[in-house]
Design a protein around this motif. Structure first.
Motif, PDB file in Angstrom:
ATOM      1  N   LEU A   1       0.825  -1.205   0.000  1.00  0.00           N
ATOM      2  CA  LEU A   1       0.000   0.000   0.000  1.00  0.00           C
ATOM      3  C   LEU A   1       0.858   1.253   0.000  1.00  0.00           C
ATOM      4  CD1 LEU A   1      -2.794   1.288   0.177  1.00  0.00           C
ATOM      5  CD2 LEU A   1      -2.675   1.051   2.667  1.00  0.00           C
ATOM      6  N   SER A   2       1.920   1.242   0.805  1.00  0.00           N
ATOM      7  CA  SER A   2       2.817   2.387   0.865  1.00  0.00           C
ATOM      8  C   SER A   2       3.485   2.644  -0.489  1.00  0.00           C
ATOM      9  CB  SER A   2       3.887   2.149   1.945  1.00  0.00           C
ATOM     10  OG  SER A   2       4.818   3.198   1.975  1.00  0.00           O
ATOM     11  N   ILE A   3       3.960   1.587  -1.132  1.00  0.00           N
ATOM     12  CA  ILE A   3       4.612   1.735  -2.428  1.00  0.00           C
ATOM     13  C   ILE A   3       3.605   2.184  -3.478  1.00  0.00           C
ATOM     14  CG2 ILE A   3       5.755   0.467  -4.295  1.00  0.00           C
ATOM     15  CD1 ILE A   3       7.101  -1.244  -2.149  1.00  0.00           C
ATOM     16  N   ALA A   4       2.400   1.625  -3.444  1.00  0.00           N
ATOM     17  CA  ALA A   4       1.387   1.968  -4.453  1.00  0.00           C
ATOM     18  C   ALA A   4       1.042   3.450  -4.434  1.00  0.00           C
ATOM     19  CB  ALA A   4       0.130   1.125  -4.227  1.00  0.00           C
ATOM     20  N   ARG A   5       1.235   4.093  -3.298  1.00  0.00           N
ATOM     21  CA  ARG A   5       0.969   5.534  -3.202  1.00  0.00           C
ATOM     22  C   ARG A   5       2.042   6.364  -3.908  1.00  0.00           C
ATOM     23  NH1 ARG A   5      -0.309   4.683   2.988  1.00  0.00           N
ATOM     24  NH2 ARG A   5      -2.588   4.518   2.977  1.00  0.00           N
ATOM     25  N   GLU A   6       3.199   5.748  -4.192  1.00  0.00           N
ATOM     26  CA  GLU A   6       4.342   6.498  -4.709  1.00  0.00           C
ATOM     27  C   GLU A   6       4.655   6.214  -6.178  1.00  0.00           C
ATOM     28  OE1 GLU A   6       7.592   5.364  -2.281  1.00  0.00           O
ATOM     29  OE2 GLU A   6       6.687   6.040  -0.404  1.00  0.00           O
ATOM     30  N   VAL A   7       3.961   5.258  -6.778  1.00  0.00           N
ATOM     31  CA  VAL A   7       4.349   4.807  -8.116  1.00  0.00           C
ATOM     32  C   VAL A   7       3.184   4.959  -9.096  1.00  0.00           C
ATOM     33  CG1 VAL A   7       6.044   3.183  -7.198  1.00  0.00           C
ATOM     34  CG2 VAL A   7       3.690   2.413  -7.619  1.00  0.00           C
ATOM     35  N   ASP A   8       3.504   4.746 -10.376  1.00  0.00           N
ATOM     36  CA  ASP A   8       2.502   4.865 -11.440  1.00  0.00           C
ATOM     37  C   ASP A   8       1.935   3.508 -11.840  1.00  0.00           C
ATOM     38  OD1 ASP A   8       3.154   7.709 -11.769  1.00  0.00           O
ATOM     39  OD2 ASP A   8       5.029   6.970 -12.614  1.00  0.00           O
TER      40      ASP A   8
ATOM     41  N   GLY B   1      -5.995   2.427  -7.341  1.00  0.00           N
ATOM     42  CA  GLY B   1      -6.381   2.967  -8.642  1.00  0.00           C
ATOM     43  C   GLY B   1      -5.257   3.029  -9.660  1.00  0.00           C
ATOM     44  N   ILE B   2      -4.200   2.221  -9.459  1.00  0.00           N
ATOM     45  CA  ILE B   2      -3.104   2.226 -10.429  1.00  0.00           C
ATOM     46  C   ILE B   2      -3.071   0.883 -11.164  1.00  0.00           C
ATOM     47  CG2 ILE B   2      -1.702   3.856  -9.106  1.00  0.00           C
ATOM     48  CD1 ILE B   2      -0.006   1.461  -8.186  1.00  0.00           C
ATOM     49  N   PRO B   3      -2.495   0.862 -12.375  1.00  0.00           N
ATOM     50  CA  PRO B   3      -2.380  -0.406 -13.099  1.00  0.00           C
ATOM     51  C   PRO B   3      -1.499  -1.377 -12.319  1.00  0.00           C
ATOM     52  CG  PRO B   3      -1.881   1.469 -14.539  1.00  0.00           C
ATOM     53  CD  PRO B   3      -1.942   1.994 -13.141  1.00  0.00           C
TER      54      PRO B   3
ATOM     55  N   ASP C   1       4.119  -7.498 -19.368  1.00  0.00           N
ATOM     56  CA  ASP C   1       3.705  -6.695 -20.518  1.00  0.00           C
ATOM     57  C   ASP C   1       4.528  -5.415 -20.497  1.00  0.00           C
ATOM     58  OD1 ASP C   1       2.517  -5.157 -22.446  1.00  0.00           O
ATOM     59  OD2 ASP C   1       0.464  -5.425 -21.716  1.00  0.00           O
ATOM     60  N   MET C   2       5.677  -5.453 -21.155  1.00  0.00           N
ATOM     61  CA  MET C   2       6.609  -4.332 -21.094  1.00  0.00           C
ATOM     62  C   MET C   2       6.062  -3.087 -21.794  1.00  0.00           C
ATOM     63  SD  MET C   2       9.116  -5.480 -19.292  1.00  0.00           S
ATOM     64  CE  MET C   2      10.650  -4.597 -19.640  1.00  0.00           C
ATOM     65  N   ASP C   3       5.271  -3.280 -22.835  1.00  0.00           N
ATOM     66  CA  ASP C   3       4.701  -2.136 -23.545  1.00  0.00           C
ATOM     67  C   ASP C   3       3.806  -1.315 -22.624  1.00  0.00           C
ATOM     68  OD1 ASP C   3       5.987  -2.863 -25.866  1.00  0.00           O
ATOM     69  OD2 ASP C   3       4.273  -3.945 -26.694  1.00  0.00           O
ATOM     70  N   ALA C   4       3.046  -2.002 -21.769  1.00  0.00           N
ATOM     71  CA  ALA C   4       2.140  -1.297 -20.868  1.00  0.00           C
ATOM     72  C   ALA C   4       2.886  -0.517 -19.793  1.00  0.00           C
ATOM     73  CB  ALA C   4       1.178  -2.290 -20.219  1.00  0.00           C
ATOM     74  N   LEU C   5       4.154  -0.870 -19.564  1.00  0.00           N
ATOM     75  CA  LEU C   5       4.953  -0.205 -18.530  1.00  0.00           C
ATOM     76  C   LEU C   5       5.914   0.838 -19.083  1.00  0.00           C
ATOM     77  CD1 LEU C   5       5.852  -3.399 -16.458  1.00  0.00           C
ATOM     78  CD2 LEU C   5       4.171  -1.652 -15.830  1.00  0.00           C
ATOM     79  N   ALA C   6       6.005   0.911 -20.391  1.00  0.00           N
ATOM     80  CA  ALA C   6       7.048   1.723 -21.024  1.00  0.00           C
ATOM     81  C   ALA C   6       6.969   3.197 -20.660  1.00  0.00           C
ATOM     82  CB  ALA C   6       6.976   1.547 -22.543  1.00  0.00           C
ATOM     83  N   ASP C   7       5.762   3.727 -20.444  1.00  0.00           N
ATOM     84  CA  ASP C   7       5.628   5.162 -20.175  1.00  0.00           C
ATOM     85  C   ASP C   7       5.486   5.473 -18.690  1.00  0.00           C
ATOM     86  OD1 ASP C   7       3.151   4.037 -19.836  1.00  0.00           O
ATOM     87  OD2 ASP C   7       2.046   5.669 -20.800  1.00  0.00           O
ATOM     88  N   LYS C   8       5.724   4.484 -17.822  1.00  0.00           N
ATOM     89  CA  LYS C   8       5.559   4.697 -16.384  1.00  0.00           C
ATOM     90  C   LYS C   8       6.858   5.233 -15.781  1.00  0.00           C
ATOM     91  CE  LYS C   8       1.494   2.964 -16.856  1.00  0.00           C
ATOM     92  NZ  LYS C   8       0.348   3.886 -17.028  1.00  0.00           N
ATOM     93  N   ARG C   9       6.730   6.311 -15.003  1.00  0.00           N
ATOM     94  CA  ARG C   9       7.919   6.941 -14.425  1.00  0.00           C
ATOM     95  C   ARG C   9       8.477   6.121 -13.266  1.00  0.00           C
ATOM     96  NH1 ARG C   9       8.992  10.580 -10.342  1.00  0.00           N
ATOM     97  NH2 ARG C   9       6.797  10.518  -9.723  1.00  0.00           N
ATOM     98  N   ARG C  10       7.583   5.599 -12.421  1.00  0.00           N
ATOM     99  CA  ARG C  10       8.013   4.786 -11.286  1.00  0.00           C
ATOM    100  C   ARG C  10       7.153   3.538 -11.236  1.00  0.00           C
ATOM    101  NH1 ARG C  10       8.355   7.573  -5.757  1.00  0.00           N
ATOM    102  NH2 ARG C  10      10.309   6.465  -5.520  1.00  0.00           N
ATOM    103  N   ILE C  11       7.813   2.408 -10.990  1.00  0.00           N
ATOM    104  CA  ILE C  11       7.115   1.122 -10.970  1.00  0.00           C
ATOM    105  C   ILE C  11       7.415   0.427  -9.645  1.00  0.00           C
ATOM    106  CG2 ILE C  11       6.888  -1.145 -12.064  1.00  0.00           C
ATOM    107  CD1 ILE C  11       7.885   0.229 -14.667  1.00  0.00           C
ATOM    108  N   GLY C  12       6.371   0.015  -8.951  1.00  0.00           N
ATOM    109  CA  GLY C  12       6.530  -0.732  -7.712  1.00  0.00           C
ATOM    110  C   GLY C  12       6.639  -2.219  -7.992  1.00  0.00           C
ATOM    111  N   LEU C  13       7.425  -2.904  -7.191  1.00  0.00           N
ATOM    112  CA  LEU C  13       7.629  -4.347  -7.355  1.00  0.00           C
ATOM    113  C   LEU C  13       7.519  -5.028  -6.002  1.00  0.00           C
ATOM    114  CD1 LEU C  13       8.504  -6.891  -8.946  1.00  0.00           C
ATOM    115  CD2 LEU C  13      10.890  -6.182  -8.567  1.00  0.00           C
TER     116      LEU C  13
END
Length: 296
Positions: free
Chosen positions: A219-226, A250-252, A263-275
């Motif tokens: 939850l904490s990470i999801a608040r900081e990423v796209d 509310g994020i992908p 799906d790398m194409d769906a992530l290509a324009d994301k500035r920050r990604i949580g893992l």
């Protein structure tokens, strides 16, 4: 809990990886027990159901001669059987013992504690209200200890239906949860039951700390990423809950078992990604997913 941040050299895009991602204590303990039995050369060697919910781990043990058997009656008397981390119904375990099959109990200690707690409450005549997935192996095991009766529900809506149609206002109930359930929803369930059924309803916090920590950090990470990526078996309840936590922001969110499924194409324009990853996901698979994300 603070998340670790990995910054790629290529474009300064950030991958935010959860510190809690990967094996929990119960999974690690179960696999260590299975490894020890494998090294000792016990044969034939079975697990009763999947030892954990991760197909890549199961394939590894199958290649080492460990047979997964879902039907306890099909396990020969000469065998050694390892009880899965989720536990099994008490009558099934008793049946194996009666046939003098060698049993190695790899039930997660948190699950075992919940089983014994439910048995104690049932012995006092209380009926179990269990927040969980009715068909999940852990839940089937927990319910088997509720000798005074049990009702299982997987949502507030299902609980409301029970309150309207099935629960006996004069009976004594207690509340517990599958160890990997959503803690926020559990708190809402406590409030609903105490307002409508019994203000003094006994409530037992059986959601394990590892589950709470993973959900809190997700939850904490999801608040900081796209966008979020959650790694783990599709049949893993705790992994699916992490996906729900991310989507709730509310994020992908992509739920994958391996890096090849991204799906790398769906992530290509994301500035920050949580893992993050479920409690049954090996570190090497999480590492492989992170390395693939670095190529962005």
């Amino acid at each position: 809990m603070t998340a670790s941040v990995t910054v790629t050299e290529e474009n300064q895009s950030r991958i935010v990886r959860a510190r809690t991602a990967g094996f929990c204590m119960g999974v690690g303990l179960a696999l260590r027990k299975l490894d020890a039995v494998t090294r000792e050369g016990h044969a034939p060697l079975f697990t009763l159901g999947p030892i954990i919910h991760n197909p890549q781990v199961l394939e590894k043990y199958e290649s080492m001669g460990v047979t997964q058997q879902d039907n306890p009656d099909a396990i020969p008397a000469s065998a050694t059987v390892v009880i899965r981390a989720h536990g099994v119904p008490r009558l099934i375990e008793a049946g194996l013992a009666e046939r003098q099959i060698a049993i190695i109990d790899a039930t997660c200690p948190k699950v075992k504690k919940a089983q014994l707690l439910i048995a104690d409450q049932a012995a006092a005549g209380r009926r179990l209200l269990l927040f969980g997935e009715e068909d999940h192996p852990e839940v089937k095991g927990l319910v088997s200890y509720a000798s005074a009766g049990a009702h299982v529900f997987d949502s507030i809506e299902a609980l409301e239906s029970l309150l309207d149609n099935e629960l006996d206002a004069g009976a004594d109930y207690f509340l517990a949860a599958q160890t990997t359930q959503d803690r926020v929803e559990f708190e809402a369930i406590v409030a609903l039951l105490r307002s409508r059924l019994d203000p003094d309803l006994p409530v037992f916090e059986t959601i394990c700390d590892a589950t709470r920590q993973r959900q809190d950090e997700a939850l904490s990470i999801a608040r900081e990423v796209d966008a979020m990526v959650v790694v783990g078996g599709y049949t893993s309840g705790n992994t699916r809950r992490l996906v729900d936590v991310a989507k709730g922001r509310g994020i992908p969110c992509q739920h994958v078992e391996t890096a090849d499924e991204l799906d790398m194409d769906a992530l290509a324009d994301k500035r920050r990604i949580g893992l993050t990853a479920g409690a049954s996901t090996p570190k090497e698979i999480i590492d492989a997913v992170e390395e693939r994300l670095r190529t962005l």
